[in-house]
Design a protein around this motif. Sequence first.
Motif: not given
Length: 258
Positions: A44-53
């Motif tokens: 979980l990094l600063k500025g990270r955006i996850f696209f989750i299936p």
Amino acid sequence: MIQLEPINGFFKRERALQAAYPMRMLIVREGNGFLCMNSGDYPLLKGRIFFIPEEGLVRLEGEITSGYWLSFSSLLYAEFLLQHLDPQAKNLFLNLSFRDLDSQESIKTYSLLDQLKKEINIKKDMPFLAQYLSLFLGFTAGLDGYLAALTLDDLQQVLRFRAILEQFYKQERSIQFYAEGMGMSSGRLNKFLDRVLGKSLTVLIKDRIMREAEELLLHSDYTVDEIAELLGFEQTTNFSTSFKRHKGISVLQFSRLT
């Protein structure tokens, strides 16, 4: 059809995150620890955006100081795919993926999310929210390269134009109508569209009409005459001529291909 909530606190992987809709995104502003999926653990990094299936439980191990948890329906995602035909868009939620935003992208992303939250709270109509979500996904996934160079004001103006176009493209063709809706002069709107979208209003309307024509030909039981009328053509021949100029094949040939 769309839910957006701030997320913060300490999380243990024993408890999965709940989502109202199948398409899910986690946007981390500040955090440490891991997002845990069957495929592995992801920092979980600063500025990270996850696209989750759609498939699979989402578990967190660590702390999120500031972030957003976004979920939305497959119907809204389908609208995004209609505007982004490249394979990268179609594959965006097939497997877990993420993108790290730089500082300027992060600022724009959180401003867009804050505004989206306001639009949801005041119960904006679904066509408007679909356009907002499409712009947001295109920007955060890096699919619409031109968006990265736009200011926040420009992004908001693009969104406003898309929402007006989506509502009126079947009936309204004049630059004056859209200019009034945008609070601009006709000349200023033309210059804005050319600068940020690289197309004139006439081309943008025609593109939207033809995209809708393809959808209706593919996924409805309407006749060609009925589709022409729905899309604001006075005569079917005018529709057929415009379609062939746009696609390079006739309506009949297109129907046979599908």
